[in-house]
Design an enzyme around this catalytic site. Structure first.
Site, PDB file in Angstrom:
ATOM      1  N   TYR A 176       0.845  -1.212   0.000  1.00  0.00           N
ATOM      2  CA  TYR A 176       0.000   0.000   0.000  1.00  0.00           C
ATOM      3  C   TYR A 176       0.873   1.252   0.000  1.00  0.00           C
ATOM      4  CZ  TYR A 176      -3.534   3.345   1.753  1.00  0.00           C
ATOM      5  OH  TYR A 176      -4.383   4.421   1.924  1.00  0.00           O
ATOM      6  N   LYS A 180       0.949   4.284  -2.797  1.00  0.00           N
ATOM      7  CA  LYS A 180       0.625   5.692  -2.521  1.00  0.00           C
ATOM      8  C   LYS A 180       1.815   6.602  -2.793  1.00  0.00           C
ATOM      9  CE  LYS A 180      -3.691   5.262  -1.401  1.00  0.00           C
ATOM     10  NZ  LYS A 180      -4.756   5.928  -2.163  1.00  0.00           N
TER      11      LYS A 180
END
Ligand SMILES: NC(=O)c1ccc[n+]([C@@H]2O[C@H](COP(=O)([O-])OP(=O)(O)OC[C@H]3O[C@@H](n4cnc5c(N)ncnc54)[C@H](O)[C@@H]3O)[C@@H](O)[C@H]2O)c1
Length: 271
Positions: A176, A180
């Site tokens: 993740y 990002k």
């Protein structure tokens, strides 16, 4: 200001619309609008006068209550099902905006999945899912929308919903965090490449919010309270906390703002 600008409600060469929160005449595509932050932004944009194309994932029902609410308040919105990780589905979003509302002014790349997993246990399938939803999808949707904005001469806005993990490592969430971080870099590169067209690109950065994405912590009162205490302003964010910043970045007062990351995180990024 570029005299070729076709952005509605912003007089060429003049001051922007004096109503800080006006998106009248604009058309916005928002991914992952069926719940959480995406839903709050869709509702807020519609209330600010924008027509909304709200995307929902194939595993999500049409957000009928959201459509009904927007229509009941006199707003304009349609829902489009699309798996954002698949660029072949993106045409449907742009086509819906053009067919129903005639233009595209704003893209909010909001849809994402978390995929929390310690590095030693991450599988290729998890990597692919998270990177495809959180990074590949936004990349190619931004490309498609930018092409349409340039074709139409629209001085548009692209807003990427990133995370504090755009810049800060999160233990147990490498996939993740990397997605990002990549999305944050996409904001910067796109801002440079699209500036000559008058299109701005910015990151909107939530901290820790009380949404489905954090459902496990939300269901445990002790974890929820502890998460709140770890934030300088003493509480988790609610989707509504983010909407004024989302409207600002999409609206006329942000004409000169591009390539930046706007944190709306109660100070979490500082600690
Ligand atoms: N909640 C937080 O604490 C937090 C913190 C930092 C960043 N964010 C970011 O905020 C954004 C919104 O998250 P949220 O908190 O509202 O979580 P959420 O899980 O409630 O919303 C995510 C949305 O993305 C959609 N989505 C997932 N996969 C999709 C796909 N393949 N195609 C289309 N839509 C898909 C979901 O259906 C849902 O509507 C995300 O980008 C997330 O990374 C959230």
């Amino acid at each position: 200001m570029n005299p070729a600008s076709s952005t509605p409600e912003t007089p060429a060469g003049g001051n922007p619309d004096p109503a800080v929160h006006s998106l009248r005449g604009r058309v916005a595509i928002i991914t992952g609008a069926s719940r959480g932050i995406g839903r709050a932004i869709a509702l807020a944009y519609a209330r600010a006068g924008a027509a909304v194309v709200g995307n929902h994932a194939p595993d999500q029902a049409v957000p009928q209550d959201l459509l009904d609410l927007i229509h009941a308040e006199g707003g304009r919105a349609v829902a489009v099902q699309a798996d954002i990780s698949q660029p072949a589905t993106h045409a449907a979003l742009v086509e819906a905006a053009l067919t129903h509302f005639g233009r595209v002014d704003i893209l909010v790349n909001n849809a994402a999945v978390k995929g929390k997993m310690p590095l030693l246990e991450v599988t290729e399938a998890l990597w692919d899912e998270v990177q495809h939803v959180n990074l590949k999808g936004p990349y190619f949707l931004a490309q498609r929308v930018a092409r349409e904005m340039i074709r139409a001469g629209t001085r548009g806005r692209i807003i990427n919903v990133t995370s504090n993990h755009e810049a800060k490592a999160l233990r147990g969430s490498s996939v993740y965090s990397i997605s990002k971080s990549g999305l944050g870099m996409l904001t910067k590169v796109l801002a440079l490449e699209l500036a000559p067209h008058g299109i701005t690109v910015n990151s909107l950065v939530p901290g820790s919010y009380a949404t489905h994405m954090n459902r496990e912590a939300m269901l445990d009162p002790e974890r929820r309270a502890a998460a709140g205490r770890s934030i300088p302003l003493g509480r988790l964010g609610e989707p509504e906390d983010l909407v004024a910043a989302a409207i600002f970045l999409a609206g006329p007062h942000a004409d000169y703002v591009t390539g930046t990351s706007l944190r709306v995180d109660g100070g979490l990024g500082l600690v």
